[in-house]
Design a protein around this motif. Structure first.
Motif, PDB file in Angstrom:
ATOM      1  N   PHE A  57       0.840  -1.199   0.000  1.00 12.38           N
ATOM      2  CA  PHE A  57       0.000   0.000   0.000  1.00 12.38           C
ATOM      3  C   PHE A  57       0.874   1.248   0.000  1.00 12.38           C
ATOM      4  CE2 PHE A  57      -2.955   2.878   2.596  1.00 12.38           C
ATOM      5  CZ  PHE A  57      -3.741   3.218   1.493  1.00 12.38           C
ATOM      6  N   CYS A  58       0.598   2.164  -0.931  1.00  9.22           N
ATOM      7  CA  CYS A  58       1.378   3.390  -1.076  1.00  9.22           C
ATOM      8  C   CYS A  58       0.452   4.588  -1.180  1.00  9.22           C
ATOM      9  CB  CYS A  58       2.247   3.323  -2.338  1.00  9.22           C
ATOM     10  SG  CYS A  58       3.542   2.060  -2.289  1.00  9.22           S
ATOM     11  N   PRO A  59       0.984   5.791  -0.944  1.00  9.39           N
ATOM     12  CA  PRO A  59       0.138   6.975  -1.004  1.00  9.39           C
ATOM     13  C   PRO A  59      -0.424   7.289  -2.387  1.00  9.39           C
ATOM     14  CG  PRO A  59       2.145   7.441   0.225  1.00  9.39           C
ATOM     15  CD  PRO A  59       2.328   6.108  -0.416  1.00  9.39           C
ATOM     16  N   SER A  60       0.279   6.902  -3.444  1.00  8.43           N
ATOM     17  CA  SER A  60      -0.146   7.323  -4.787  1.00  8.43           C
ATOM     18  C   SER A  60       0.229   6.301  -5.845  1.00  8.43           C
ATOM     19  CB  SER A  60       0.499   8.664  -5.144  1.00  8.43           C
ATOM     20  OG  SER A  60       1.891   8.492  -5.347  1.00  8.43           O
ATOM     21  N   SER A 197       0.060  -1.965 -10.705  1.00  5.99           N
ATOM     22  CA  SER A 197      -0.313  -0.858  -9.829  1.00  5.99           C
ATOM     23  C   SER A 197      -1.821  -0.674  -9.921  1.00  5.99           C
ATOM     24  CB  SER A 197       0.407   0.425 -10.251  1.00  5.99           C
ATOM     25  OG  SER A 197      -0.127   1.546  -9.576  1.00  5.99           O
ATOM     26  N   VAL A 198      -2.497  -0.705  -8.784  1.00  4.29           N
ATOM     27  CA  VAL A 198      -3.959  -0.559  -8.744  1.00  4.29           C
ATOM     28  C   VAL A 198      -4.294   0.695  -7.946  1.00  4.29           C
ATOM     29  CG1 VAL A 198      -6.134  -1.583  -7.997  1.00  4.29           C
ATOM     30  CG2 VAL A 198      -4.292  -3.055  -8.865  1.00  4.29           C
ATOM     31  N   GLY A 209      -4.426   6.620  -2.119  1.00  8.66           N
ATOM     32  CA  GLY A 209      -3.772   5.328  -2.145  1.00  8.66           C
ATOM     33  C   GLY A 209      -3.842   4.488  -3.400  1.00  8.66           C
ATOM     34  N   SER A 210      -2.769   3.749  -3.612  1.00  7.39           N
ATOM     35  CA  SER A 210      -2.646   2.725  -4.641  1.00  7.39           C
ATOM     36  C   SER A 210      -1.919   1.534  -4.024  1.00  7.39           C
ATOM     37  CB  SER A 210      -1.847   3.233  -5.847  1.00  7.39           C
ATOM     38  OG  SER A 210      -2.562   4.234  -6.549  1.00  7.39           O
ATOM     39  N   VAL A 211      -2.092   0.369  -4.645  1.00  3.72           N
ATOM     40  CA  VAL A 211      -1.438  -0.848  -4.173  1.00  3.72           C
ATOM     41  C   VAL A 211      -0.583  -1.413  -5.298  1.00  3.72           C
ATOM     42  CG1 VAL A 211      -1.747  -3.118  -3.123  1.00  3.72           C
ATOM     43  CG2 VAL A 211      -3.430  -1.311  -2.691  1.00  3.72           C
ATOM     44  N   LEU A 212       0.677  -1.681  -5.019  1.00  2.33           N
ATOM     45  CA  LEU A 212       1.544  -2.369  -5.955  1.00  2.33           C
ATOM     46  C   LEU A 212       1.456  -3.857  -5.686  1.00  2.33           C
ATOM     47  CD1 LEU A 212       3.745  -2.467  -8.145  1.00  2.33           C
ATOM     48  CD2 LEU A 212       5.439  -2.185  -6.319  1.00  2.33           C
ATOM     49  N   LEU A 213       1.199  -4.637  -6.722  1.00  2.00           N
ATOM     50  CA  LEU A 213       1.065  -6.083  -6.611  1.00  2.00           C
ATOM     51  C   LEU A 213       2.211  -6.766  -7.358  1.00  2.00           C
ATOM     52  CD1 LEU A 213      -2.753  -6.287  -7.472  1.00  2.00           C
ATOM     53  CD2 LEU A 213      -1.702  -5.979  -5.218  1.00  2.00           C
ATOM     54  N   GLY A 243      -9.890   1.972   1.117  1.00  2.00           N
ATOM     55  CA  GLY A 243      -9.598   1.155  -0.057  1.00  2.00           C
ATOM     56  C   GLY A 243     -10.357  -0.150  -0.052  1.00  2.00           C
ATOM     57  N   ILE A 244     -10.442  -0.799   1.103  1.00  2.93           N
ATOM     58  CA  ILE A 244     -11.199  -2.049   1.210  1.00  2.93           C
ATOM     59  C   ILE A 244     -12.673  -1.791   0.907  1.00  2.93           C
ATOM     60  CG2 ILE A 244     -12.008  -3.817   2.829  1.00  2.93           C
ATOM     61  CD1 ILE A 244      -9.269  -3.597   4.211  1.00  2.93           C
ATOM     62  N   TYR A 245     -13.206  -0.719   1.477  1.00  6.77           N
ATOM     63  CA  TYR A 245     -14.613  -0.376   1.230  1.00  6.77           C
ATOM     64  C   TYR A 245     -14.839  -0.125  -0.266  1.00  6.77           C
ATOM     65  CZ  TYR A 245     -19.184   1.765   1.732  1.00  6.77           C
ATOM     66  OH  TYR A 245     -20.536   2.046   1.625  1.00  6.77           O
TER      67      TYR A 245
END
Length: 339
Positions: A57-60, A197-198, A209-213, A243-245
């Motif tokens: 999880f990242c800020p952007s 990147s999502v 937030g964005s998530v790197l997978l 993000g989960i919501y």
């Protein structure tokens, strides 16, 4: 009655009441120590959705993309991307600054590149040339007007990258918009990409937030890079809960945004002061105006409508969860009657 309609970007959304409640009740810890259970849950959830091993999880989205490029390249390498790519145009020169990597730019159709375009641009092993190590795709393509790759488009690119020993990264800033349009399954993406990147703060409506997978080893290294870039957040579960919501409640409703965008695209196509409308696939509408874009934007602003220009005669509308049917009706009336 004048309404306010903000079509500048899908980043302008505010958290919904349900999202705020989820944030308020989140269980948190220190994420730099790996102790924030809500962040951990978001990372695991996002990875599972796309058939990947782990997440960060990242800020952007800029940070997730830049971390991925750093993970997948070495200084003196070169990556291949379309000339409209966000990683090249809108991330502050980070490819060169963060990774010491050069960029080979292609001219795809509305930002969509193919294996046939990529293959001749892969450098031979020669000390005069940078080492080609990475291909970056963007889905949807912002500068392409929300154009989409399908999995059928991606597969031959992934096969070429595998055959040539290249990594393949996806800037999935609006990946759920693409999936909503194409009908492809998110779980099928993991087999093709080394990194994904999502973004959660665009069409899905999370505030940050964005998530790197990627696989577990890459994410372990990516966590170190995130720290160096200043992205190590502490009680970040309050943000991760949003993000989960968003993943649970805001994915299916993207079809509404797409419907609104199509209405606008069809209406714009009927107007004599609009010279061209790019095909509308998702939630981005790009159109060209006879008069300078800034003049049109000023007229729209006088009616409470906010939008942005991407060129001297090009305007962008972006629909999102804070744009409702009555606002679309109001905008259509303004477009018809006030120009």
């Amino acid at each position: 009655m004048q309404l306010t309609v903000d079509l500048r970007s899908d980043t302008v959304t505010k958290p919904t009441p349900g999202m705020l409640e989820a944030m308020w009740s989140a269980k948190v810890g220190d994420d730099v120590f790996g102790e924030d259970e809500t962040v951990n849950a978001l990372e695991q959830k996002a990875a599972a959705i796309f058939g990947m091993e782990a997440g960060l999880f990242c800020p952007s989205g800029t940070m997730t993309n830049q971390i991925a490029i750093k993970c997948f390249t070495q200084p003196l390498d070169e990556l291949i991307a379309d000339q409209t790519a966000h990683v090249y145009r809108y991330e502050g020169g980070g490819i060169a600054f963060n990774s010491g990597v050069s960029t080979r730019l292609l001219n795809g159709y509305r930002g969509i590149i193919t294996a046939e375009m990529i293959e001749p641009e892969i450098n031979a092993e020669n000390i005069h040339f940078p080492h080609t190590s990475l291909v970056v795709l963007e889905n949807t393509v912002n500068k392409g007007g929300g154009s989409c790759y399908t999995l059928a488009d991606i597969k031959p690119i992934a096969e070429l990258c595998k055959a040539k020993g290249l990594k393949l990264h996806l800037d999935g800033a609006r990946i759920f918009n693409a999936l909503s349009h194409t009908g492809d399954k998110a779980a099928d993406y993991g087999q093709y990409f080394k990194g994904i990147s999502v973004c959660l703060s665009k069409g899905l409506g999370a505030p940050v937030g964005s998530v790197l997978l990627a696989d577990k080893e890459i994410i372990k290294y990516a966590r170190r890079i995130r720290k160096v870039l200043g992205g190590g957040m502490r009680q970040a579960g309050f943000l991760a809960a949003a993000g989960i919501y968003a993943l649970d409640h805001h994915v299916e409703r993207l079809k509404v945004d797409h419907s609104h965008a199509r209405i606008l695209g069809e209406e714009l196509g009927k107007l004599d002061w609009v010279s061209n409308v790019l095909p509308v696939e998702t939630n981005i509408v790009l159109f060209d105006t006879v008069q300078p874009a800034k003049e049109v934007l000023a007229k729209l602003a006088a009616h409470g409508i906010k939008a942005g220009d991407t060129d001297k005669h090009r305007i962008r509308f972006v629909t999102h969860l804070d744009v409702h049917a009555e606002q679309i009706e109001y905008l259509v009336k303004i477009l018809r009657d006030e120009f």
